[in-house]
Design an enzyme around this catalytic site. Structure first.
Site, PDB file in Angstrom:
ATOM      1  N   ASP A 220       6.706 -28.102   9.450  1.00 38.77           N
ATOM      2  CA  ASP A 220       7.762 -27.920   8.451  1.00 38.77           C
ATOM      3  C   ASP A 220       8.375 -29.281   8.128  1.00 38.77           C
ATOM      4  OD1 ASP A 220      10.450 -27.415   7.298  1.00 38.77           O
ATOM      5  OD2 ASP A 220       9.932 -25.321   7.660  1.00 38.77           O
ATOM      6  N   HIS A 233      12.340 -31.691  -8.772  1.00 39.74           N
ATOM      7  CA  HIS A 233      11.199 -30.909  -8.283  1.00 39.74           C
ATOM      8  C   HIS A 233       9.858 -31.557  -8.604  1.00 39.74           C
ATOM      9  CE1 HIS A 233      13.317 -27.336  -6.805  1.00 39.74           C
ATOM     10  NE2 HIS A 233      14.191 -27.552  -7.786  1.00 39.74           N
ATOM     11  N   ASP A 237       7.141 -31.983  -5.768  1.00 43.82           N
ATOM     12  CA  ASP A 237       5.745 -31.522  -5.815  1.00 43.82           C
ATOM     13  C   ASP A 237       4.791 -32.642  -5.432  1.00 43.82           C
ATOM     14  OD1 ASP A 237       6.583 -29.035  -6.594  1.00 43.82           O
ATOM     15  OD2 ASP A 237       6.114 -29.310  -8.719  1.00 43.82           O
ATOM     16  N   GLU A 263       7.519 -25.814   2.004  1.00 40.13           N
ATOM     17  CA  GLU A 263       7.219 -27.080   2.689  1.00 40.13           C
ATOM     18  C   GLU A 263       6.580 -26.845   4.047  1.00 40.13           C
ATOM     19  OE1 GLU A 263      11.662 -26.247   3.513  1.00 40.13           O
ATOM     20  OE2 GLU A 263      10.175 -25.859   1.951  1.00 40.13           O
TER      21      GLU A 263
END
Length: 346
Positions: A220, A233, A237, A263
């Protein structure tokens, strides 16, 4: 009738249906003619028809039992080629053999397929022309006007059948390509190019050893929400895509790498214990933590927290993943940028 759910299954069923149709319909015609040949005392014709019936039936039954047509279809098409040539050259029953031969040529090419259809269609045409030109003694006495028409009709039927089969092959390839793309897309995460959940689950189902030992690592990315909030964002990405490449490029080809969602990433390392997998994942952690990633004018530092759990076989995967998730929580509670396993709380 259900033909199948994939292009390969549909093509197999299509070929089997064609072969079965010809075996049933063809035998219904040839058996009476064979009996007629016995009545007329034409024993050569009888034995040829009987041989063709037996060979065709054997090939079709074998293909259905094995559910494979690669060899049977070529063998059956070759028999049709020779039988059609025999009917045309000998004339069959009172010169009517050529009518049946014209029905056999398209079936021969369709059953043989595009590549072998070209070969058999060409051989049939050449052998027919050679038989007519040489004027063999057992050639049926076609009239002088009928010979060029017979050759022209044969060429037309062969070429038309090949054209139809070529269009079928092109359609099949297009459908297969589309199906392969859909299958790949359904198993792949479009952003990172890694397997998605379904892809990993499908891969685990393919394990040859049901009790194969392995280790699952749940990774994570720390504070990823802050990356999205600060840089947007689009940059987020790109971070995910780059992170995925680092994972994939620094693991063995046999290791499975999956984007589990958001993630979170999942690694499956086959044939390792937790003690053996722990330093591998920890090296990945150090590699990521010691590197700064540049996206346009932004330099971004990343860390991740991970949990490891060992399992044996696909049936234990979900249990191990749940345990790995609990250890990720422990790693984050301990300050993040940690790898936790049952062997160590490093």
């Amino acid at each position: 009738m259900q033909l199948g759910s994939t292009p390969e299954q549909i093509e197999l069923k299509r070929t089997l249906v064609l072969m079965r149709f010809f075996a049933v319909a063809g035998n219904m015609i040839m058996v009476p003619f064979a009996l007629l040949a016995v009545w007329q005392g034409l024993w050569i014709r009888f034995w040829i028809l009987l041989l063709v019936v037996c060979v065709i039936t054997t090939l079709v039954v074998t293909a259905h039992v094995r559910q494979q047509t690669s060899l049977a279809r070529v063998a059956l098409a070759s028999v049709l080629c020779l039988f059609a040539l025999y009917l045309t050259v000998s004339g069959g029953q009172d010169g009517t053999g050529v009518y049946f031969a014209f029905t056999l040529i398209p079936m021969m090419i369709v059953i043989a397929g595009w590549r072998w259809g070209q070969i058999l269609g060409g051989l049939y045409t050449l052998m027919l022309i050679a038989a007519i030109l040489v004027d063999w003694p057992w050639l049926y006495p076609y009239t002088l006007e009928a010979v060029p028409r017979l050759i022209a009709a044969t060429l037309f039927i062969v070429l038309l059948s090949l054209l139809i089969e070529w269009t079928h092959v092109q359609s099949y390839l297009a459908i297969k390509h589309t199906a392969d793309m859909h299958r790949k897309n359904s198993l792949t995460d479009p952003l990172t190019g890694l397997m998605n959940r379904l892809g990993l689950e499908r891969q685990l189902l393919k394990w040859e050893q049901t009790d194969q030992p392995a280790v699952v690592a749940l990774i994570d990315i720390d504070h990823f929400k802050a990356v999205n909030d600060r840089y947007g964002h689009d940059v987020g990405d790109r971070v995910l895509s780059t992170f995925a490449k680092v994972l994939r490029n620094n693991l063995k080809e046999s290791d499975s790498v999956c984007r589990w969602g958001g993630e979170e990433f999942v690694l499956v390392m086959i044939g390792l214990t937790e003690a053996e997998a722990l330093p591998i994942v920890d090296e990945l952690r150090k590699l990521i933590a010691n590197r700064r990633f540049q996206f346009d004018e932004h330099l971004i530092s990343l860390t991740f927290s991970a949990g490891l759990a060992a399992f044996n076989g696909e049936s234990e995967f979900k249990r191990a993943l749940k345990l790995a998730d609990q250890r990720v929580y422990l790693a984050k509670s301990d300050g993040r940028n940690r790898v936790f396993s049952g062997e160590s709380d490093n």
